[in-house]
Design a protein around this motif. Structure first.
Motif, short mmCIF file in Angstrom:
data_model
loop_
_atom_site.label_atom_id
_atom_site.label_comp_id
_atom_site.label_asym_id
_atom_site.label_seq_id
_atom_site.Cartn_x
_atom_site.Cartn_y
_atom_site.Cartn_z
N VAL A 1 0.95 -0.99 -0.01
CA VAL A 1 0.32 -0.09 0.31
C VAL A 1 0.90 1.70 -0.04
CG1 VAL A 1 -1.90 1.56 1.53
CG2 VAL A 1 -1.58 -1.43 0.72
N VAL A 2 0.76 2.48 -1.23
CA VAL A 2 1.07 3.74 -0.86
C VAL A 2 0.15 4.19 -0.64
CG1 VAL A 2 2.31 5.56 -2.21
CG2 VAL A 2 2.55 2.99 -2.56
N ALA A 3 0.57 4.70 0.55
CA ALA A 3 -0.64 6.39 1.41
C ALA A 3 0.07 7.02 1.56
CB ALA A 3 -1.64 5.58 2.88
N ASP A 4 -0.43 8.78 0.93
CA ASP A 4 0.34 9.58 1.56
C ASP A 4 -0.53 11.13 1.61
OD1 ASP A 4 1.63 12.30 1.39
OD2 ASP A 4 1.92 12.91 -0.63
N GLY A 5 -0.58 11.40 2.54
CA GLY A 5 -1.95 12.20 3.01
C GLY A 5 -3.47 11.96 3.54
N ALA A 6 -2.83 10.34 4.20
CA ALA A 6 -4.07 9.79 3.67
C ALA A 6 -4.92 9.62 5.42
CB ALA A 6 -4.39 8.81 2.97
N ARG A 7 -5.96 9.28 5.92
CA ARG A 7 -6.61 9.41 7.46
C ARG A 7 -7.86 7.65 7.06
NH1 ARG A 7 -6.38 13.47 10.29
NH2 ARG A 7 -7.26 12.87 11.97
N ILE A 8 -7.41 6.77 8.05
CA ILE A 8 -7.92 5.91 7.82
C ILE A 8 -8.43 5.75 8.74
CG2 ILE A 8 -7.17 3.06 7.62
CD1 ILE A 8 -4.81 3.82 5.72
N GLY A 9 -9.78 4.90 9.06
CA GLY A 9 -10.28 4.86 10.53
C GLY A 9 -9.88 3.80 11.20
N LYS A 10 -10.76 3.30 11.89
CA LYS A 10 -10.70 1.85 13.10
C LYS A 10 -11.55 1.02 12.39
CE LYS A 10 -11.06 4.29 16.97
NZ LYS A 10 -12.10 4.26 18.41
N THR A 11 -10.67 -0.26 11.73
CA THR A 11 -10.80 -1.84 11.57
C THR A 11 -11.20 -1.30 10.00
OG1 THR A 11 -12.48 -1.95 13.45
CG2 THR A 11 -12.26 -3.54 12.35
N VAL A 12 -10.41 -1.04 9.24
CA VAL A 12 -10.14 -0.78 8.12
C VAL A 12 -9.27 -1.69 7.51
CG1 VAL A 12 -9.29 0.53 5.89
CG2 VAL A 12 -11.34 1.76 8.07
N GLN A 13 -9.66 -1.77 6.50
CA GLN A 13 -8.88 -3.24 5.40
C GLN A 13 -8.15 -2.33 4.02
OE1 GLN A 13 -9.65 -7.27 4.62
NE2 GLN A 13 -11.10 -6.98 6.33
N VAL A 14 -7.11 -2.42 4.08
CA VAL A 14 -6.70 -1.66 2.67
C VAL A 14 -5.89 -2.08 2.45
CG1 VAL A 14 -5.95 0.40 1.93
CG2 VAL A 14 -6.48 0.76 4.16
N GLY A 15 -5.64 -2.28 0.49
CA GLY A 15 -5.23 -3.58 0.09
C GLY A 15 -4.77 -4.86 -0.06
N PRO A 16 -4.49 -5.46 -1.11
CA PRO A 16 -3.04 -5.13 -1.28
C PRO A 16 -2.56 -4.04 -2.31
CG PRO A 16 -4.04 -7.40 -2.21
CD PRO A 16 -4.71 -7.32 -1.16
N TYR A 17 -1.96 -3.53 -2.51
CA TYR A 17 -1.69 -2.34 -3.45
C TYR A 17 -3.06 -1.24 -4.12
CZ TYR A 17 1.09 -6.37 -4.56
OH TYR A 17 2.52 -7.42 -4.24
N SER A 18 -2.68 -1.05 -2.94
CA SER A 18 -4.02 -0.02 -2.81
C SER A 18 -3.09 1.43 -2.84
CB SER A 18 -5.00 0.68 -1.92
OG SER A 18 -5.91 -0.39 -1.97
N HIS A 19 -3.67 2.88 -3.46
CA HIS A 19 -2.64 3.84 -3.37
C HIS A 19 -3.65 5.45 -2.82
CE1 HIS A 19 -0.57 7.64 -6.23
NE2 HIS A 19 -0.69 7.42 -4.72
N LEU A 20 -3.56 5.78 -1.79
CA LEU A 20 -4.33 6.50 -1.06
C LEU A 20 -3.83 7.80 -1.22
CD1 LEU A 20 -5.12 4.57 2.26
CD2 LEU A 20 -6.24 4.45 0.00
N ARG A 21 -3.90 8.73 -1.84
CA ARG A 21 -3.58 10.01 -2.12
C ARG A 21 -3.89 11.01 -1.66
NH1 ARG A 21 -4.62 11.27 -8.22
NH2 ARG A 21 -3.23 13.19 -7.53
N PRO A 22 -3.60 12.29 -1.14
CA PRO A 22 -3.88 13.35 -0.21
C PRO A 22 -5.17 13.53 -0.04
CG PRO A 22 -2.01 14.09 -0.96
CD PRO A 22 -2.14 12.85 -1.70
N GLU A 23 -5.81 14.20 1.40
CA GLU A 23 -7.12 13.33 1.59
C GLU A 23 -7.95 12.86 1.20
OE1 GLU A 23 -8.61 17.42 0.63
OE2 GLU A 23 -6.34 18.50 0.15
#
Ligand code: UD1
Length: 465
Positions: A325-347
């Motif tokens: 996962v690549v994340a820059d300036g992201a806000r991830i809440g509780k009990t979240v699943q991200v990825g594999p290979y997701s891209h979270l950009r600012p905001e």
């Protein structure tokens, strides 16, 4: 006994402290267009590490001597200290002399520290200060014993209260054998320092004003002291790319150990990179090749599988950041699943219990609680409600070639695979968007939306073709 000494002077421990940090040098051996003290280590410029530690001594005055790339260095210093400029770099004695005006009227102790020792700890500086004060010395130097003393000033011990520092360039063969060296960190009695600086000359192999000559001058009065550092690696000055890499490795080891002590598991610690400003909650598990930069914050019990790059990103408790996962300036809440290979950009803001899956890019978008976009999507400039399912290959078409537009998706919407949401557009709550739809205008809540692309079949066509 009274806390005041017989002469009525305050006890030494109450003396005020000033700190002078030397940061005017070029750092030639870095072979860089950037001044040495600006090179980053664990996410902060070298100089910022030093200033962070000296600040813990609560000095009443802090001065940084700047010279090479003065403006950029002063910008890193900011409000933390007064910057004085040393126009020509004629040696460490000359550098401290540049701080004279900023120290005018000050009486107490002056600690002089190089700006290129990022591993330095405040605890060591406090020990040096205690030694200086308890030995009532005019000058106290922090020394270290090293395997390879070349390049350093050697400590020539004479008798109690007396010694000399001879620079490598000026040292004879026998003197060069000495393995106790000058760390470049000192405490001086302010009055002695300010008075004696003007007595320095350039009569040496490098034609520099050596600050180290002050030790001999204090020795002449029998009032020089020294403290041998317990951990010399802490005093390592960075002066080359190799030195920078070594300091980074030591800093990473220190940071990771610190987080282990606070209850974080590292599956392959040597492959992890952390910035100093990262924070992690108890029972986080960090996999191999994870890079956490900037002010990234992980809550409790977060798992970061591996090969992830998170910068200035906040992750809520019990969330799972899967591989790549690549994340820059992201806000991830509780009990979240991200990825594999997701891209979270600012905001990018992912609500609690949401899922963002493989090859999904999210930018400047809010994803509501429990919503899912699990495969191959681009979600940009969107507000997605709660419990929405975004099918594989859904794209928010947010850019018309001139401006960005927003997409709004209400709660519980089901978006079929391969859908394009052409912004600006709103899809009301509880809608069904059929697979392969191109949604170009707003849809009222509870609607089914589809494009009329009826399936056509020609039986037996292939054989004829
Ligand atoms: C100095 C000491 C040496 C010690 C070594 C530890 C002197 C004469 N020698 O070596 O005994 O073992 O540090 O690293 O002091 N600087 C300025 N202006 C100048 C020169 C230097 O600001 O004109 C700053 C540099 O940016 C650096 C620090 O002072 O932050 C030390 O300078 P450097 O050239 O690395 O030290 P040396 O003089 O070689």
């Amino acid at each position: 006994m009274s806390r005041m000494s017989r002469k009525g002077k305050k006890p030494a421990t109450d003396r005020p402290l000033a700190v002078v940090v030397l940061a005017a040098g070029v750092g030639k051996r870095m072979r860089s267009a950037t001044a040495k003290v600006l090179h980053p280590l664990a996410g902060r410029p070298l100089l910022a590490h030093v200033l962070g530690q000296t600040a813990r001594l609560d000095p009443v005055r802090s001065v940084v001597v700047v010279g090479h790339q003065a403006e950029a260095v002063a910008a890193v210093v900011g409000e933390r200290a007064v910057c004085v400029t040393q126009r020509e770099q004629l040696g460490t004695g000359h550098a401290v002399a540049a701080a004279r005006r900023a120290l005018r009227g000050f009486s107490g102790d002056v600690m002089v520290v190089s700006g290129d020792v990022p591993l330095l700890r405040a605890a060591t500086l406090k020990k040096l200060l205690r030694r200086h004060r308890s030995s009532k010395a005019l000058a106290t130097v922090l020394t270290m014993v090293v395997d390879d003393p070349s390049g350093y000033g050697r400590i020539l011990r004479q008798e109690e209260g007396c010694f000399r520092i001879v620079e490598h360039a000026d040292a004879g063969r026998e003197e060069r054998e000495i393995d106790e060296v000058n760390s470049g960190i000192y405490c001086f009695d302010a009055r002695f320092l300010l008075r004696t600086l003007s007595a320095l000359d350039q009569d040496n192999a490098q034609a520099e004003y050596y600050l180290t000559d002050l030790i001999e001058k204090a020795s002449a009065k029998g009032t020089a002291a020294a403290l041998v550092a317990e951990d010399e690696s802490e005093l390592m000055g960075v002066d080359s790319r190799l030195g920078l890499a070594r300091a980074e490795a030591l800093m990473q080891e220190r940071l990771i150990l610190g987080w282990m002590e606070r209850g974080v598991t590292f599956l392959d610690p040597a492959s992890v990179y952390l910035s100093v400003d990262v924070r992690m909650g108890r029972d986080c598990v960090i996999g191999p090749g994870v890079r956490l930069e900037g002010a990234t914050r992980l809550g409790r019990e977060c798992v970061v599988d591996g090969s992830a790059f998170l910068k200035d990103t906040v992750v809520g408790d019990s969330s799972h950041v899967r591989w790549g996962v690549v994340a820059d300036g992201a806000r991830i809440g509780k009990t979240v699943q991200v990825g594999p290979y997701s891209h979270l950009r600012p905001e990018a803001e992912l609500g609690a219990e949401s899922h963002i899956g493989n090859f999904v890019e999210v930018k400047k978008s809010k994803i509501g609680r429990g919503s899912k976009a699990n495969h191959l999507s681009y979600i940009g400039d969107a507000t997605v409600g709660r419990d929405v399912n975004i099918g594989a290959g859904t794209i928010t078409c947010n850019y018309d070639g001139f401006a960005k537009h927003r997409t709004e998706v209400g709660d519980r919407v089901q978006i079929g695979s391969d859908t394009q949401l052409v912004a600006p557009v709103k899809v009301g709550a509880d809608c069904y968007v059929a697979a392969g739809s191109t949604v170009t205008s707003d849809v009222a809540p509870g609607s089914l939306v589809f494009n009329d692309k009826r399936q056509q079949v020609r039986s037996g066509w292939v054989e004829g073709f």
